[in-house]
Design a protein around this motif. Structure first.
Motif, mmCIF file in Angstrom:
data_model
loop_
_atom_site.group_PDB
_atom_site.id
_atom_site.type_symbol
_atom_site.label_atom_id
_atom_site.label_comp_id
_atom_site.label_asym_id
_atom_site.label_seq_id
_atom_site.Cartn_x
_atom_site.Cartn_y
_atom_site.Cartn_z
ATOM 1 N N TYR A 32 38.750 15.278 49.666
ATOM 2 C CA TYR A 32 37.292 15.134 49.640
ATOM 3 C C TYR A 32 36.734 15.521 48.270
ATOM 4 O O TYR A 32 35.929 14.787 47.685
ATOM 5 C CB TYR A 32 36.692 16.005 50.747
ATOM 6 N N ALA A 33 37.168 16.654 47.734
ATOM 7 C CA ALA A 33 36.708 17.101 46.412
ATOM 8 C C ALA A 33 37.098 16.097 45.334
ATOM 9 O O ALA A 33 36.319 15.807 44.422
ATOM 10 C CB ALA A 33 37.286 18.479 46.091
ATOM 11 N N ASN A 34 38.292 15.542 45.457
ATOM 12 C CA ASN A 34 38.768 14.587 44.455
ATOM 13 C C ASN A 34 37.945 13.302 44.458
ATOM 14 O O ASN A 34 37.867 12.604 43.460
ATOM 15 C CB ASN A 34 40.253 14.300 44.663
ATOM 16 N N ASN A 35 37.299 12.992 45.580
ATOM 17 C CA ASN A 35 36.417 11.830 45.625
ATOM 18 C C ASN A 35 35.157 12.052 44.788
ATOM 19 O O ASN A 35 34.487 11.094 44.410
ATOM 20 C CB ASN A 35 36.024 11.508 47.069
ATOM 21 N N PHE A 36 34.826 13.294 44.518
ATOM 22 C CA PHE A 36 33.708 13.615 43.636
ATOM 23 C C PHE A 36 34.173 13.735 42.191
ATOM 24 O O PHE A 36 33.535 13.236 41.279
ATOM 25 C CB PHE A 36 33.066 14.960 44.016
ATOM 26 N N SER A 66 29.624 23.197 62.555
ATOM 27 C CA SER A 66 31.047 23.417 62.809
ATOM 28 C C SER A 66 31.670 24.002 61.558
ATOM 29 O O SER A 66 31.114 23.881 60.464
ATOM 30 C CB SER A 66 31.738 22.102 63.176
ATOM 31 N N LEU A 67 32.823 24.626 61.721
ATOM 32 C CA LEU A 67 33.526 25.179 60.565
ATOM 33 C C LEU A 67 33.868 24.065 59.590
ATOM 34 O O LEU A 67 33.738 24.227 58.377
ATOM 35 C CB LEU A 67 34.779 25.930 61.019
ATOM 36 N N LYS A 68 34.289 22.928 60.112
ATOM 37 C CA LYS A 68 34.634 21.787 59.266
ATOM 38 C C LYS A 68 33.428 21.357 58.426
ATOM 39 O O LYS A 68 33.532 21.210 57.206
ATOM 40 C CB LYS A 68 35.113 20.610 60.124
ATOM 41 N N ALA A 69 32.287 21.175 59.059
ATOM 42 C CA ALA A 69 31.083 20.759 58.329
ATOM 43 C C ALA A 69 30.696 21.801 57.294
ATOM 44 O O ALA A 69 30.301 21.466 56.169
ATOM 45 C CB ALA A 69 29.935 20.515 59.296
ATOM 46 N N TYR A 70 30.828 23.064 57.646
ATOM 47 C CA TYR A 70 30.501 24.161 56.740
ATOM 48 C C TYR A 70 31.404 24.122 55.504
ATOM 49 O O TYR A 70 30.926 24.206 54.371
ATOM 50 C CB TYR A 70 30.653 25.495 57.481
ATOM 51 N N LEU A 71 32.714 23.984 55.713
ATOM 52 C CA LEU A 71 33.662 23.953 54.601
ATOM 53 C C LEU A 71 33.435 22.725 53.708
ATOM 54 O O LEU A 71 33.456 22.823 52.485
ATOM 55 C CB LEU A 71 35.101 23.985 55.118
ATOM 56 N N TYR A 72 33.205 21.567 54.336
ATOM 57 C CA TYR A 72 32.975 20.359 53.554
ATOM 58 C C TYR A 72 31.680 20.469 52.756
ATOM 59 O O TYR A 72 31.612 20.025 51.609
ATOM 60 C CB TYR A 72 32.973 19.120 54.451
ATOM 61 N N ALA A 73 30.659 21.079 53.345
ATOM 62 C CA ALA A 73 29.401 21.267 52.617
ATOM 63 C C ALA A 73 29.605 22.209 51.428
ATOM 64 O O ALA A 73 29.072 21.974 50.337
ATOM 65 C CB ALA A 73 28.323 21.806 53.549
#
Length: 187
Positions: A32-36, A66-73
């Protein structure tokens, strides 16, 4: 695991739960980070910073989704801050579009079907580019080449690479405005 239980265990500095969270999310967050950033090492560094922050600040964390949404944010915000520190601007909001297309948690913004339609339209738009622009765009965004590598590969200047990418983004963003408007009409 329930988010409340996981969060409680993280707040209690449970290394086993922390390790499981890390192992579960690390690879996806780096992608995900690499897409930025289009920089594998910087992406890995940012994700590691997020997990360090999670560990150090677990007692103060309040997760509403959710933890997932939190981490991705957290990763998204750190990526944007990193890009700002490099003086990279996103006048065309390509990063926001990319975020919507990559992150599962944004399904309330755009459905899976709409993502597919949007992605296919982007591919069609890219196919309309002149051959050299297509090649520059694909080398940058699919192969993750750096500007200098694209210039060397194609025998053109770095400025030409940047110009081609800027024109490609303009064409995509102009077309996406229409596509997104049509999708919102059908919603």
């Amino acid at each position: 695991m329930e988010i409340d239980i996981v969060l409680k265990e993280l707040q209690n500095q449970n290394k086993s739960v922390y390790k499981n969270v890390f192992n579960h999310f690390y690879k996806g967050l780096v992608i995900y980070a690499n897409n930025f950033l289009f920089d594998q090492e910087a992406s890995e560094d940012i994700v590691q910073e997020v997990f360090i922050s999670l560990w150090e600040n677990a007692k103060n964390i309040e997760i509403k989704t959710s933890l997932k949404a939190y981490l991705y944010a957290m990763v998204r915000n750190k990526c944007l801050n990193y890009l700002k520190s490099l003086k990279v601007t996103d006048d065309l909001n390509v990063i926001d579009l990319n975020s919507i297309l990559v992150l599962d948690e944004d399904l309330d913004l755009i459905s899976e079907e709409e993502k597919t339609i949007l992605y296919n339209h982007i591919l069609k738009i890219i196919e309309t580019f002149p051959e050299s622009m297509q090649q520059v765009f694909k080398l940058k965004f699919i192969e993750n080449y750096k500007y200098e590598e694209i210039a060397d590969e194609m025998g053109i200047s770095v400025n030409t690479v940047k110009t081609q990418l800027k024109r490609a983004k303009v064409k995509i963003s102009q077309s996406l405005v229409i596509i997104l408007a049509l999708l919102s009409i059908h919603s």
